[in-house]
Design an enzyme around this catalytic site. Structure first.
Site, short mmCIF file in Angstrom:
data_model
loop_
_atom_site.label_atom_id
_atom_site.label_comp_id
_atom_site.label_asym_id
_atom_site.label_seq_id
_atom_site.Cartn_x
_atom_site.Cartn_y
_atom_site.Cartn_z
N GLY A 412 0.83 -1.19 0.00
CA GLY A 412 0.00 0.00 0.00
C GLY A 412 0.86 1.24 0.00
O GLY A 412 2.10 1.17 0.09
N SER A 414 2.69 4.78 1.10
CA SER A 414 3.34 5.25 2.32
C SER A 414 2.29 5.94 3.19
O SER A 414 1.49 6.75 2.72
CB SER A 414 4.45 6.25 1.96
OG SER A 414 5.05 6.77 3.12
N ALA A 416 -0.13 4.31 4.70
CA ALA A 416 -1.38 3.53 4.70
C ALA A 416 -1.58 2.78 6.00
O ALA A 416 -2.70 2.46 6.39
CB ALA A 416 -1.41 2.56 3.51
N SER A 486 5.99 -1.78 -2.23
CA SER A 486 6.01 -2.69 -3.39
C SER A 486 5.00 -2.24 -4.44
O SER A 486 3.97 -2.89 -4.65
CB SER A 486 5.76 -4.15 -2.97
OG SER A 486 4.66 -4.28 -2.10
#
Length: 583
Positions: A412, A414, A416, A486
């Site tokens: 997710g 940054s 999150a 990712s």
């Protein structure tokens, strides 16, 4: 033999450009094909030249697709007014990489320069100097006006100073090259496997090179097992005493060894090589750059595997032929790379056999072809590195820990809440005796990945390393929490592919950008908005949301504690753990 009695493959496309489609024109009267690439820069007159050739000859045009590397001859169309351009030089480099043996340069639009001999000869001299250092054979130069037909079918009165061949004459001198293919070792790419009425195993496919006879010993690759050919059957002919390159055949085998679609059947005494790591020349066709570490699908004939470029050895400057260091390969460029495949494949070096030494790379998400390549040789490391057997395996370690190993992959934006939730999940699992480890993006960059930045290429390598570490930890029997942005689907797919079904659990921490930016716990969004932080996901670098995660957590609607409980519940449902948190 007249050209009209042959089969001709041609393309107008700039086949190494990302937005071009490889279209092949086929005119077929015999079974023996003559294959020719027709190419050149935009506006050079390719279409006009080919339309006149087709309309004023007995050739008939039909659509078809063929592997680029199977083309033995080429015609390069050059605009006499533009001369030798960067595109012209690029095409020459590509033709040399492809091992083309017969090349004609049609210097077109001669009518626009009043059929100037001096202009024609200056282009010939300049191009001959450039190709002198390339592994190209002698090149035929032809002054042409495709608009008026000069030197298309016969010598033109407008070029009395030119005593060479016409376009049609050049094409009629080309040979089908079937003799060369017949002299090569036998190779058949297996496309279908079945049993015939008598119970014999049958392997069907196209003969790429060589010939096969009943009674011949063959080797199935990459397994390397040997069998004997009982019968050779050709479509519409039945049983025959011989089948050769270019024919679709069915081989009936004496034994019952395992054969699969994609295998290569070779002559037993002259087998293909097998390896899973190579040096290769690569023509990169995608609009997106080639990034080392990113997985692609590779297809070599009917064989397929997952391929990763482990390193780019150099990029070729097509203007100067200089070898340039490169960390990525931009769209439309050419380079030499090292490839690592998910398993061994059978192949021949491209210079020995274009049929079994060429490949294409496909984007694993879209399925689009992104690269065309030629295998140069197998890397020695592929023959020298072997997996070591161990007696204590993953199952034994998991049994001792009374749990099922798994990787929880939190992804997710940054801010999150990935690390917060992963930390809560680990605390709950650890409190009830489970064996865990948390891999966090920031923590890993302090050690293992401290040499990596935040470019797309570095992000790919960051996730590749983390995925390999997670696999080792899972092999140790642990439940692994991995909390990383990712951002790219391809890298998350790379991570997933390292594990068997059920071991990899993708958790999408789904938080709108405006919510994550409002939280901004590390002040990173503010830096990115000011331009102080480049390549920041969500601002100037893309985040590709998961399409089918095992679990989605909307952290704009639920608390981190509630999110952690949902993760724990999923682990119970999947029997990763028996009943953590139930006390």
């Amino acid at each position: 033999m007249r050209l009209s009695a042959r089969c001709l493959y041609m393309t107008y496309a700039l086949f190494w450009d990302a937005d071009e489609i490889e279209n092949y024109l086929v005119a077929q009267q015999n079974d023996k094909p003559l294959q020719l690439i027709v190419d050149g820069g935009q506006g050079a007159g390719k279409s006009t030249l080919m339309n006149r050739l087709l309309s004023e000859s007995s050739l008939q045009a039909l659509a078809d697709e063929r592997p680029l590397a199977s083309m033995p001859a080429a015609m390069l169309v050059v605009d006499v007014q533009q001369g030798v351009t960067a595109v012209t030089r690029r095409h020459c480099v590509l033709m040399s990489l492809m091992g083309l043996r017969h090349i004609a340069v049609a210097v077109n639009k001669m009518d626009a320069v009043a059929y100037s001999q001096a202009r024609f000869e200056s282009i010939v001299a300049e191009l001959q100097i450039f190709v002198s250092s390339l592994p190209l054979p002698d090149i035929t130069f032809i002054p042409v006006s495709s608009l008026y037909g000069d030197n298309m079918f016969a010598p033109s009165d407008n070029t009395p100073w030119y005593a060479g061949t016409s376009i049609l004459g050049f094409m009629e001198t080309l040979t089908v090259d079937s003799e060369r293919l017949l002299c090569q070792p036998f190779r058949l790419s297996v496309e279908k496997v079945h049993q015939d009425a008598s119970g014999l195993q049958a392997a069907e496919g196209s003969v790429a090179s060589g010939a096969i006879y009943p009674g011949d010993d063959i080797r199935v690759q990459p397994s390397g097992r040997i069998d004997k050919v009982s019968q050779v059957v050709v479509a519409d002919e039945g049983r025959v005493d011989k089948a050769a390159a270019g024919q679709l055949v069915t081989l009936l085998l004496d034994g019952d060894l395992a054969i699969a679609c994609g295998d290569i059947i070779s002559s037993a005494d002259q087998p293909a090589q097998t390896a899973d790591q190579f040096e290769a020349g690569l023509i990169w066709n995608s609009n997106e750059p080639l990034l080392p570490g990113r997985p692609y699908e590779i297809r070599l004939g009917s064989q397929s595997a997952v391929a990763t470029v482990t390193s780019i050895k150099y990029q070729i400057n097509t203007d100067t032929l200089e070898h340039v260091a490169a960390r990525q390969l931009p769209g439309g460029e050419i380079g030499v790379c090292n490839l690592s495949l998910s398993h061994e494949v059978a192949f021949d070096p491209f210079h020995e056999s274009p049929q079994t030494g060429s490949f294409v790379l496909l984007d694993r998400i879209t399925g689009h072809i992104v690269g065309t390549g030629m295998l140069n040789f197998a890397l020695r490391r592929s023959q020298n590195i072997h997996r070591q057997h161990v007696d204590i395996d993953k199952q034994a370690r998991a049994l001792a820990k009374n749990q099922k190993p798994a990787v929880l992959w939190f992804t997710g934006l940054s801010g999150a809440g990935k690390s917060t939730i992963a930390n809560l999940v680990e605390k709950k699992l650890f409190a009830h005796g489970q064996h865990t480890y948390l891999l966090d993006g920031d923590n890993v960059r302090h050690g293992l990945n401290r040499d990596l930045g935040f470019t797309d290429a570095d992000r790919v390598e960051n996730i590749r390393r983390v995925a390999e570490v997670a696999r080792l930890m899972l092999d140790a029997g642990l439940i692994v929490m991995s909390a990383f942005i990712s951002p790219f689907r391809s890298e998350r797919q790379l991570a997933r592919d390292l594990f068997v079904d059920g071991e990899f659990i993708e958790v999408f921490v789904d938080t709108p950008l405006e919510v994550a930016e409002k939280r901004d716990p590390k002040g990173l969004y503010k830096k990115a908005r000011r331009g102080d932080l480049k390549n920041f996901t969500g601002i100037d670098s893309a985040y590709e949301a998961p399409q089918a995660p095992e679990l989605t957590l909307d952290t704009a609607a639920i608390t981190p504690e509630e999110a952690a409980e949902r993760v724990i519940q999923l682990l119970i449902e999947r029997r990763v753990v028996k009943c953590p948190g139930a006390r």
